[in-house]
Design a protein around this motif. Structure first.
Motif, PDB file in Angstrom:
ATOM      1  N   SER A 276      28.815   6.889  79.984  1.00 32.59           N
ATOM      2  CA  SER A 276      28.694   5.608  80.676  1.00 32.59           C
ATOM      3  C   SER A 276      29.846   5.454  81.668  1.00 32.59           C
ATOM      4  CB  SER A 276      28.691   4.454  79.666  1.00 32.59           C
ATOM      5  OG  SER A 276      29.952   4.347  79.056  1.00 32.59           O
ATOM      6  N   ARG A 277      29.801   4.369  82.433  1.00 32.73           N
ATOM      7  CA  ARG A 277      30.823   4.160  83.465  1.00 32.73           C
ATOM      8  C   ARG A 277      32.204   3.942  82.866  1.00 32.73           C
ATOM      9  NH1 ARG A 277      29.230  -0.583  87.128  1.00 32.73           N
ATOM     10  NH2 ARG A 277      28.471  -1.393  85.163  1.00 32.73           N
ATOM     11  N   ARG A 278      32.262   3.417  81.647  1.00 32.87           N
ATOM     12  CA  ARG A 278      33.548   3.119  81.023  1.00 32.87           C
ATOM     13  C   ARG A 278      34.086   4.268  80.180  1.00 32.87           C
ATOM     14  NH1 ARG A 278      31.949  -1.895  77.880  1.00 32.87           N
ATOM     15  NH2 ARG A 278      29.913  -0.958  78.119  1.00 32.87           N
ATOM     16  N   GLU A 279      33.476   5.439  80.262  1.00 33.44           N
ATOM     17  CA  GLU A 279      33.901   6.586  79.465  1.00 33.44           C
ATOM     18  C   GLU A 279      34.198   7.776  80.370  1.00 33.44           C
ATOM     19  OE1 GLU A 279      31.321   5.813  75.436  1.00 33.44           O
ATOM     20  OE2 GLU A 279      30.457   7.020  77.023  1.00 33.44           O
ATOM     21  N   ARG A 280      34.981   8.701  79.831  1.00 34.20           N
ATOM     22  CA  ARG A 280      35.300   9.938  80.551  1.00 34.20           C
ATOM     23  C   ARG A 280      35.014  11.136  79.655  1.00 34.20           C
ATOM     24  NH1 ARG A 280      41.345   8.876  82.487  1.00 34.20           N
ATOM     25  NH2 ARG A 280      41.067   6.750  83.166  1.00 34.20           N
ATOM     26  N   VAL A 281      34.770  12.257  80.293  1.00 35.02           N
ATOM     27  CA  VAL A 281      34.561  13.500  79.556  1.00 35.02           C
ATOM     28  C   VAL A 281      35.917  14.157  79.360  1.00 35.02           C
ATOM     29  CG1 VAL A 281      33.467  15.755  79.583  1.00 35.02           C
ATOM     30  CG2 VAL A 281      32.311  13.802  80.599  1.00 35.02           C
ATOM     31  N   TYR A 282      36.252  14.498  78.133  1.00 31.05           N
ATOM     32  CA  TYR A 282      37.512  15.178  77.864  1.00 31.05           C
ATOM     33  C   TYR A 282      37.263  16.599  77.372  1.00 31.05           C
ATOM     34  CZ  TYR A 282      42.229  16.081  76.347  1.00 31.05           C
ATOM     35  OH  TYR A 282      43.461  16.637  76.197  1.00 31.05           O
ATOM     36  N   ILE A 283      36.323  16.759  76.457  1.00 31.36           N
ATOM     37  CA  ILE A 283      35.967  18.080  75.929  1.00 31.36           C
ATOM     38  C   ILE A 283      34.449  18.156  75.818  1.00 31.36           C
ATOM     39  CG2 ILE A 283      38.109  18.429  74.631  1.00 31.36           C
ATOM     40  CD1 ILE A 283      36.580  17.557  72.126  1.00 31.36           C
ATOM     41  N   TYR A 284      33.954  19.302  75.405  1.00 37.84           N
ATOM     42  CA  TYR A 284      32.529  19.471  75.145  1.00 37.84           C
ATOM     43  C   TYR A 284      32.305  19.551  73.641  1.00 37.84           C
ATOM     44  CZ  TYR A 284      31.595  20.305  80.044  1.00 37.84           C
ATOM     45  OH  TYR A 284      31.464  20.157  81.401  1.00 37.84           O
ATOM     46  N   CYS A 285      31.165  19.065  73.208  1.00 33.91           N
ATOM     47  CA  CYS A 285      30.807  19.112  71.792  1.00 33.91           C
ATOM     48  C   CYS A 285      30.286  20.504  71.434  1.00 33.91           C
ATOM     49  CB  CYS A 285      29.743  18.066  71.492  1.00 33.91           C
ATOM     50  SG  CYS A 285      30.301  16.389  71.761  1.00 33.91           S
ATOM     51  N   THR A 286      30.098  20.727  70.146  1.00 27.92           N
ATOM     52  CA  THR A 286      29.604  22.027  69.692  1.00 27.92           C
ATOM     53  C   THR A 286      28.150  22.256  70.087  1.00 27.92           C
ATOM     54  OG1 THR A 286      29.061  21.054  67.554  1.00 27.92           O
ATOM     55  CG2 THR A 286      31.195  22.135  67.745  1.00 27.92           C
ATOM     56  N   ASN A 287      27.413  21.175  70.386  1.00 23.17           N
ATOM     57  CA  ASN A 287      26.015  21.319  70.798  1.00 23.17           C
ATOM     58  C   ASN A 287      25.879  21.312  72.325  1.00 23.17           C
ATOM     59  OD1 ASN A 287      26.661  18.662  71.205  1.00 23.17           O
ATOM     60  ND2 ASN A 287      24.999  17.835  69.969  1.00 23.17           N
ATOM     61  N   ASN A 288      26.961  21.639  73.050  1.00 22.06           N
ATOM     62  CA  ASN A 288      27.011  21.745  74.510  1.00 22.06           C
ATOM     63  C   ASN A 288      26.730  20.429  75.230  1.00 22.06           C
ATOM     64  OD1 ASN A 288      27.690  24.448  74.428  1.00 22.06           O
ATOM     65  ND2 ASN A 288      25.549  25.089  74.403  1.00 22.06           N
ATOM     66  N   LYS A 289      26.954  19.320  74.557  1.00 21.67           N
ATOM     67  CA  LYS A 289      26.856  18.015  75.205  1.00 21.67           C
ATOM     68  C   LYS A 289      28.268  17.559  75.563  1.00 21.67           C
ATOM     69  CE  LYS A 289      22.600  16.453  73.049  1.00 21.67           C
ATOM     70  NZ  LYS A 289      21.971  15.383  72.268  1.00 21.67           N
ATOM     71  N   LEU A 290      28.361  16.493  76.337  1.00 21.55           N
ATOM     72  CA  LEU A 290      29.645  15.958  76.751  1.00 21.55           C
ATOM     73  C   LEU A 290      30.216  15.075  75.649  1.00 21.55           C
ATOM     74  CD1 LEU A 290      28.553  14.791  80.303  1.00 21.55           C
ATOM     75  CD2 LEU A 290      29.669  16.935  79.709  1.00 21.55           C
ATOM     76  N   CYS A 291      31.513  15.188  75.406  1.00 17.33           N
ATOM     77  CA  CYS A 291      32.181  14.291  74.468  1.00 17.33           C
ATOM     78  C   CYS A 291      32.718  13.119  75.287  1.00 17.33           C
ATOM     79  CB  CYS A 291      33.300  15.009  73.735  1.00 17.33           C
ATOM     80  SG  CYS A 291      34.103  13.964  72.509  1.00 17.33           S
ATOM     81  N   CYS A 292      32.032  12.001  75.236  1.00 16.86           N
ATOM     82  CA  CYS A 292      32.378  10.825  76.041  1.00 16.86           C
ATOM     83  C   CYS A 292      33.377   9.969  75.273  1.00 16.86           C
ATOM     84  CB  CYS A 292      31.126  10.023  76.347  1.00 16.86           C
ATOM     85  SG  CYS A 292      29.880  10.976  77.222  1.00 16.86           S
ATOM     86  N   VAL A 293      34.568   9.815  75.849  1.00 14.50           N
ATOM     87  CA  VAL A 293      35.657   9.102  75.186  1.00 14.50           C
ATOM     88  C   VAL A 293      36.171   8.021  76.119  1.00 14.50           C
ATOM     89  CG1 VAL A 293      37.912   9.369  74.087  1.00 14.50           C
ATOM     90  CG2 VAL A 293      36.285  11.253  74.037  1.00 14.50           C
ATOM     91  N   LYS A 294      36.475   6.861  75.567  1.00 17.13           N
ATOM     92  CA  LYS A 294      37.083   5.802  76.368  1.00 17.13           C
ATOM     93  C   LYS A 294      38.492   6.238  76.764  1.00 17.13           C
ATOM     94  CE  LYS A 294      34.381   2.120  74.383  1.00 17.13           C
ATOM     95  NZ  LYS A 294      34.383   0.857  73.657  1.00 17.13           N
ATOM     96  N   PRO A 295      38.949   5.877  77.957  1.00 17.69           N
ATOM     97  CA  PRO A 295      40.252   6.341  78.447  1.00 17.69           C
ATOM     98  C   PRO A 295      41.424   5.969  77.549  1.00 17.69           C
ATOM     99  CG  PRO A 295      38.993   5.387  80.233  1.00 17.69           C
ATOM    100  CD  PRO A 295      38.221   5.129  78.983  1.00 17.69           C
ATOM    101  N   LYS A 296      41.351   4.872  76.816  1.00 21.73           N
ATOM    102  CA  LYS A 296      42.488   4.485  75.988  1.00 21.73           C
ATOM    103  C   LYS A 296      42.685   5.417  74.791  1.00 21.73           C
ATOM    104  CE  LYS A 296      40.124   1.052  73.129  1.00 21.73           C
ATOM    105  NZ  LYS A 296      40.138  -0.346  72.714  1.00 21.73           N
ATOM    106  N   PHE A 297      41.677   6.206  74.419  1.00 18.54           N
ATOM    107  CA  PHE A 297      41.789   7.136  73.312  1.00 18.54           C
ATOM    108  C   PHE A 297      42.124   8.557  73.746  1.00 18.54           C
ATOM    109  CE2 PHE A 297      38.799   3.958  71.417  1.00 18.54           C
ATOM    110  CZ  PHE A 297      39.710   3.451  70.510  1.00 18.54           C
ATOM    111  N   GLN A 298      42.150   8.832  75.050  1.00 16.80           N
ATOM    112  CA  GLN A 298      42.470  10.172  75.530  1.00 16.80           C
ATOM    113  C   GLN A 298      43.985  10.349  75.601  1.00 16.80           C
ATOM    114  OE1 GLN A 298      40.524  10.942  79.214  1.00 16.80           O
ATOM    115  NE2 GLN A 298      38.509  11.088  78.288  1.00 16.80           N
ATOM    116  N   PRO A 299      44.474  11.556  75.323  1.00 17.66           N
ATOM    117  CA  PRO A 299      45.923  11.789  75.437  1.00 17.66           C
ATOM    118  C   PRO A 299      46.369  11.725  76.886  1.00 17.66           C
ATOM    119  CG  PRO A 299      44.785  13.824  74.967  1.00 17.66           C
ATOM    120  CD  PRO A 299      43.770  12.728  74.891  1.00 17.66           C
TER     121      PRO A 299
END
Length: 67
Positions: free
Chosen positions: A37-60
C-alpha cells in the motif's frame, strides 16, 4: 435442536479463520503481499517470492556515519 447446535458450532469455527491468510514477515511487523500500500515500503522478500510490506517506522534506519 441438534441441527441448530451443529450449525452454530460450524459458524463459530468458521468465524475464527482469518480471511486471506496473509503470511507475516520481518519480526511480525510486515505482511507478504503482491503489492504494498501507499503507507508501506518493501524491505525484503518473503520465502514465497512476494514482497514483505513493512511500515517505515518498523524498518531499521541506515547509519550515516559508520564507525
Amino acid at each position: 435442536m441438534k441441527l441448530l447446535l451443529l450449525t452454530l458450532a460450524a459458524l463459530l469455527l468458521l468465524s475464527q479463520l482469518t480471511p486471506g491468510g496473509t503470511q507475516k514477515c520481518w519480526n511480525l511487523h510486515g505482511r507478504c503481499r503482491q503489492k504494498c500500500s501507499r503507507r508501506e515500503r518493501v524491505y525484503i522478500y518473503c520465502t514465497n517470492n512476494k514482497l514483505c510490506c513493512v511500515k517505515p517506522k518498523f524498518q531499521p534506519r541506515e547509519q550515516l556515519w559508520p564507525f
